[in-house]
Design a protein around this motif. Sequence first.
Motif, PDB file in Angstrom:
ATOM      1  N   ALA A 136       0.824  -1.203   0.000  1.00 25.91           N
ATOM      2  CA  ALA A 136       0.000   0.000   0.000  1.00 25.91           C
ATOM      3  C   ALA A 136       0.859   1.254   0.000  1.00 25.91           C
ATOM      4  O   ALA A 136       0.543   2.238  -0.673  1.00 25.91           O
ATOM      5  CB  ALA A 136      -0.925  -0.010   1.212  1.00 25.91           C
ATOM      6  N   GLN A 137       1.956   1.210   0.752  1.00 27.77           N
ATOM      7  CA  GLN A 137       2.860   2.356   0.805  1.00 27.77           C
ATOM      8  C   GLN A 137       4.249   1.929   0.342  1.00 27.77           C
ATOM      9  O   GLN A 137       4.910   1.142   1.001  1.00 27.77           O
ATOM     10  CB  GLN A 137       2.944   2.930   2.226  1.00 27.77           C
ATOM     11  N   PRO A 138       4.707   2.435  -0.793  1.00 21.74           N
ATOM     12  CA  PRO A 138       6.032   2.060  -1.287  1.00 21.74           C
ATOM     13  C   PRO A 138       7.121   2.387  -0.274  1.00 21.74           C
ATOM     14  O   PRO A 138       6.992   3.312   0.537  1.00 21.74           O
ATOM     15  CB  PRO A 138       6.186   2.915  -2.553  1.00 21.74           C
ATOM     16  N   THR A 139       8.183   1.623  -0.318  1.00 15.47           N
ATOM     17  CA  THR A 139       9.304   1.781   0.606  1.00 15.47           C
ATOM     18  C   THR A 139      10.507   2.353  -0.152  1.00 15.47           C
ATOM     19  O   THR A 139      10.503   2.423  -1.385  1.00 15.47           O
ATOM     20  CB  THR A 139       9.699   0.424   1.201  1.00 15.47           C
ATOM     21  N   PRO A 140      11.556   2.740   0.569  1.00 13.65           N
ATOM     22  CA  PRO A 140      12.765   3.191  -0.114  1.00 13.65           C
ATOM     23  C   PRO A 140      13.306   2.157  -1.105  1.00 13.65           C
ATOM     24  O   PRO A 140      13.921   2.526  -2.114  1.00 13.65           O
ATOM     25  CB  PRO A 140      13.752   3.423   1.032  1.00 13.65           C
ATOM     26  N   GLN A 141      13.062   0.883  -0.831  1.00 16.22           N
ATOM     27  CA  GLN A 141      13.505  -0.144  -1.770  1.00 16.22           C
ATOM     28  C   GLN A 141      12.767  -0.025  -3.099  1.00 16.22           C
ATOM     29  O   GLN A 141      13.346  -0.235  -4.168  1.00 16.22           O
ATOM     30  CB  GLN A 141      13.285  -1.532  -1.151  1.00 16.22           C
ATOM     31  N   ASN A 142      11.494   0.334  -3.047  1.00 19.63           N
ATOM     32  CA  ASN A 142      10.751   0.591  -4.278  1.00 19.63           C
ATOM     33  C   ASN A 142      11.320   1.802  -5.010  1.00 19.63           C
ATOM     34  O   ASN A 142      11.553   1.767  -6.220  1.00 19.63           O
ATOM     35  CB  ASN A 142       9.274   0.846  -3.967  1.00 19.63           C
ATOM     36  N   CYS A 143      11.529   2.883  -4.268  1.00 19.86           N
ATOM     37  CA  CYS A 143      12.014   4.122  -4.881  1.00 19.86           C
ATOM     38  C   CYS A 143      13.410   3.950  -5.477  1.00 19.86           C
ATOM     39  O   CYS A 143      13.759   4.594  -6.468  1.00 19.86           O
ATOM     40  CB  CYS A 143      12.025   5.249  -3.850  1.00 19.86           C
ATOM     41  N   ALA A 144      14.212   3.081  -4.859  1.00 19.60           N
ATOM     42  CA  ALA A 144      15.596   2.893  -5.305  1.00 19.60           C
ATOM     43  C   ALA A 144      15.688   2.260  -6.686  1.00 19.60           C
ATOM     44  O   ALA A 144      16.760   2.281  -7.303  1.00 19.60           O
ATOM     45  CB  ALA A 144      16.354   2.043  -4.290  1.00 19.60           C
ATOM     46  N   CYS A 169      14.632   3.476  -9.296  1.00 14.50           N
ATOM     47  CA  CYS A 169      14.985   4.589 -10.178  1.00 14.50           C
ATOM     48  C   CYS A 169      15.851   5.629  -9.487  1.00 14.50           C
ATOM     49  O   CYS A 169      16.615   6.344 -10.155  1.00 14.50           O
ATOM     50  CB  CYS A 169      13.725   5.275 -10.692  1.00 14.50           C
ATOM     51  N   HIS A 170      15.732   5.731  -8.168  1.00 17.37           N
ATOM     52  CA  HIS A 170      16.406   6.798  -7.428  1.00 17.37           C
ATOM     53  C   HIS A 170      17.424   6.198  -6.453  1.00 17.37           C
ATOM     54  O   HIS A 170      17.397   6.492  -5.253  1.00 17.37           O
ATOM     55  CB  HIS A 170      15.375   7.643  -6.686  1.00 17.37           C
ATOM     56  N   GLN A 171      18.307   5.398  -6.965  1.00 17.27           N
ATOM     57  CA  GLN A 171      19.242   4.669  -6.113  1.00 17.27           C
ATOM     58  C   GLN A 171      20.167   5.598  -5.337  1.00 17.27           C
ATOM     59  O   GLN A 171      20.395   5.415  -4.136  1.00 17.27           O
ATOM     60  CB  GLN A 171      20.073   3.701  -6.970  1.00 17.27           C
ATOM     61  N   ALA A 172      20.716   6.608  -6.003  1.00 14.18           N
ATOM     62  CA  ALA A 172      21.647   7.524  -5.333  1.00 14.18           C
ATOM     63  C   ALA A 172      20.952   8.300  -4.228  1.00 14.18           C
ATOM     64  O   ALA A 172      21.490   8.455  -3.115  1.00 14.18           O
ATOM     65  CB  ALA A 172      22.256   8.488  -6.353  1.00 14.18           C
ATOM     66  N   GLU A 173      19.739   8.782  -4.509  1.00 17.21           N
ATOM     67  CA  GLU A 173      19.008   9.557  -3.516  1.00 17.21           C
ATOM     68  C   GLU A 173      18.679   8.724  -2.284  1.00 17.21           C
ATOM     69  O   GLU A 173      18.776   9.205  -1.153  1.00 17.21           O
ATOM     70  CB  GLU A 173      17.718  10.118  -4.132  1.00 17.21           C
ATOM     71  N   VAL A 174      18.294   7.466  -2.497  1.00 16.97           N
ATOM     72  CA  VAL A 174      17.971   6.584  -1.374  1.00 16.97           C
ATOM     73  C   VAL A 174      19.222   6.308  -0.542  1.00 16.97           C
ATOM     74  O   VAL A 174      19.171   6.311   0.699  1.00 16.97           O
ATOM     75  CB  VAL A 174      17.347   5.264  -1.877  1.00 16.97           C
ATOM     76  N   ALA A 175      20.356   6.111  -1.194  1.00 19.15           N
ATOM     77  CA  ALA A 175      21.607   5.863  -0.470  1.00 19.15           C
ATOM     78  C   ALA A 175      22.011   7.083   0.355  1.00 19.15           C
ATOM     79  O   ALA A 175      22.477   6.950   1.501  1.00 19.15           O
ATOM     80  CB  ALA A 175      22.712   5.485  -1.453  1.00 19.15           C
ATOM     81  N   GLN A 176      21.853   8.269  -0.204  1.00 21.92           N
ATOM     82  CA  GLN A 176      22.179   9.496   0.524  1.00 21.92           C
ATOM     83  C   GLN A 176      21.268   9.669   1.730  1.00 21.92           C
ATOM     84  O   GLN A 176      21.738   9.995   2.835  1.00 21.92           O
ATOM     85  CB  GLN A 176      22.056  10.699  -0.416  1.00 21.92           C
ATOM     86  N   PHE A 177      19.990   9.443   1.515  1.00 20.27           N
ATOM     87  CA  PHE A 177      19.037   9.541   2.628  1.00 20.27           C
ATOM     88  C   PHE A 177      19.391   8.536   3.719  1.00 20.27           C
ATOM     89  O   PHE A 177      19.339   8.842   4.909  1.00 20.27           O
ATOM     90  CB  PHE A 177      17.621   9.282   2.124  1.00 20.27           C
ATOM     91  N   ASP A 178      19.757   7.337   3.316  1.00 12.84           N
ATOM     92  CA  ASP A 178      20.046   6.259   4.263  1.00 12.84           C
ATOM     93  C   ASP A 178      21.184   6.636   5.203  1.00 12.84           C
ATOM     94  O   ASP A 178      21.236   6.172   6.336  1.00 12.84           O
ATOM     95  CB  ASP A 178      20.402   4.987   3.487  1.00 12.84           C
ATOM     96  N   ALA A 179      22.104   7.486   4.731  1.00 13.10           N
ATOM     97  CA  ALA A 179      23.251   7.895   5.542  1.00 13.10           C
ATOM     98  C   ALA A 179      22.945   9.104   6.427  1.00 13.10           C
ATOM     99  O   ALA A 179      23.794   9.513   7.218  1.00 13.10           O
ATOM    100  CB  ALA A 179      24.432   8.217   4.628  1.00 13.10           C
ATOM    101  N   SER A 180      21.752   9.650   6.314  1.00 11.59           N
ATOM    102  CA  SER A 180      21.426  10.892   7.014  1.00 11.59           C
ATOM    103  C   SER A 180      20.768  10.638   8.357  1.00 11.59           C
ATOM    104  O   SER A 180      20.316   9.525   8.660  1.00 11.59           O
ATOM    105  CB  SER A 180      20.492  11.743   6.150  1.00 11.59           C
ATOM    106  N   THR A 225      22.076  16.608  -2.856  1.00 11.76           N
ATOM    107  CA  THR A 225      22.149  15.482  -1.940  1.00 11.76           C
ATOM    108  C   THR A 225      20.836  15.311  -1.186  1.00 11.76           C
ATOM    109  O   THR A 225      20.099  16.275  -0.985  1.00 11.76           O
ATOM    110  CB  THR A 225      23.289  15.669  -0.917  1.00 11.76           C
ATOM    111  N   HIS A 226      20.542  14.076  -0.791  1.00  5.56           N
ATOM    112  CA  HIS A 226      19.412  13.788   0.089  1.00  5.56           C
ATOM    113  C   HIS A 226      19.889  13.521   1.518  1.00  5.56           C
ATOM    114  O   HIS A 226      19.099  13.097   2.364  1.00  5.56           O
ATOM    115  CB  HIS A 226      18.612  12.585  -0.427  1.00  5.56           C
ATOM    116  N   ASN A 227      21.162  13.787   1.774  1.00  2.00           N
ATOM    117  CA  ASN A 227      21.704  13.720   3.129  1.00  2.00           C
ATOM    118  C   ASN A 227      21.769  15.149   3.651  1.00  2.00           C
ATOM    119  O   ASN A 227      22.672  15.908   3.298  1.00  2.00           O
ATOM    120  CB  ASN A 227      23.086  13.080   3.144  1.00  2.00           C
ATOM    121  N   VAL A 228      20.808  15.521   4.487  1.00  2.00           N
ATOM    122  CA  VAL A 228      20.685  16.917   4.914  1.00  2.00           C
ATOM    123  C   VAL A 228      21.801  17.368   5.840  1.00  2.00           C
ATOM    124  O   VAL A 228      21.863  18.550   6.205  1.00  2.00           O
ATOM    125  CB  VAL A 228      19.324  17.159   5.600  1.00  2.00           C
ATOM    126  N   GLY A 229      22.702  16.470   6.218  1.00  2.00           N
ATOM    127  CA  GLY A 229      23.822  16.858   7.064  1.00  2.00           C
ATOM    128  C   GLY A 229      25.110  17.096   6.303  1.00  2.00           C
ATOM    129  O   GLY A 229      26.133  17.450   6.902  1.00  2.00           O
TER     130      GLY A 229
END
Length: 422
Positions: free
Chosen positions: A100-108, A110-121, A278-282
């Motif tokens: 019902a609600q896609p996860t970062p694995q779904n988004c990755a 197409c958006h693999q780099a963004e998900v990886a950056q977010f994951d480190a934040s 970047t999707h890593n806000v730090g």
Amino acid sequence: MKRDLWRIIIYASIGTVALFLVVLYGLSGVTPETATKVSYAAAAEVGGECYDCHSEATPGITEQYAHSKHVTRGVSCLDCHTAEVDNAAVIEHKGEEMVAQPTPQNCAQCHQAEVAQFDASNHSARSWYAVAGAEDFTQEQLEKYQLVDENGNPKNNGKPNVVATYEGKESIELGCKKCHEIGKVREDGSVGNCSKCHIGHEFSVEQVRKPETCGQCHMGPDHPQIEIYEESPHGVMYHDSGESWNWDAAPGTLTAKDMEAPTCATCHMSAFGGAPGTHNVGERLKWNLTPKISSQREDWQSKRANMVSVCASCHNENFTSEHFEKADKLVGIADENVKEGQDLMAELESEGLITSEPFDHPIDFTMFELWHHEGRRARFGGMMGGPDYVQWHGIYDQKKHLTEMEEMAEELRNKSAEQNSQ
């Protein structure tokens, strides 16, 4: 006579343009009446049966989807809602297995780099751990996200922060957790909730560039970034002229010509000036300003340089250097006030006048607000240009609470002396 001649020329020009548009629409098979329906037709084709059904069941969702770039790029509903791996969140819906609600694995996908950056934040696992503790994490995840101590045990004995513990799970379900679920552990093993920022089904870049999106969580007495932004020169310019800014500029092309002043995303995420997106806000922050006592981040020199390169699009080097020099000093002042409070609390505990349990005495609440509210507000205000939060909501309140704590300490000591003399 000249006025009449100009009128004839203008009307003739308008007529020529109108004729051109009629011919253009006719050749393309599109009329002015159907031009606005092109995206709906594409959405129906790409979305298929999902779109047809949800146009009736949840028309708000399909309206958003029809305006999205996902449609123009052929991304269907099932492309996002089909589970990548077997997990407990998979449901059967109209003959299809999906989430019902896609996860970062779904988004990755197409958006693999963004998900990886977010994951480190800090938006990722550490955010959820703060309000949920260790119960949702595997040992492997705890180690991956550095949520264990030197002995390999979950930090804080696996408990959430003191507020979540004090108020209880049920009390924070619609409070703390609603924001902190941006880093929630998902059933497929991924961590995060992209829809906390990319709200709805339009996924517009305009939405995530506007400060209100960040302000839905970064607000209130302990982290009032949106309020600070609004009183800063940047926020004033946004409210004054933001409607005319080029919010839809393609990622990677954004410049000061598109936006006269930065928003949250410009400073912390967008590819802007000399800083990569970047999707890593730090990635552009020197300090971690949220703990009791601030700490410098790993490789803070390059992070500060990234932020300065954003500032350089509008400010000269002298202005930027002076600002950050003053802000860094302010961080130290706010931290010293917190340390003074901590020293007093340690004295009272060693004298047996208070316990180590959180929120066990009125002075515990005052001490908590001294660092969690006022200390943070002063630090954030200094960095972001919010004078009211540096002053009246920050250092002044810290000094006031320190005075109150000294008075409470004296009362505790006097009471103890009276009891001992009896």
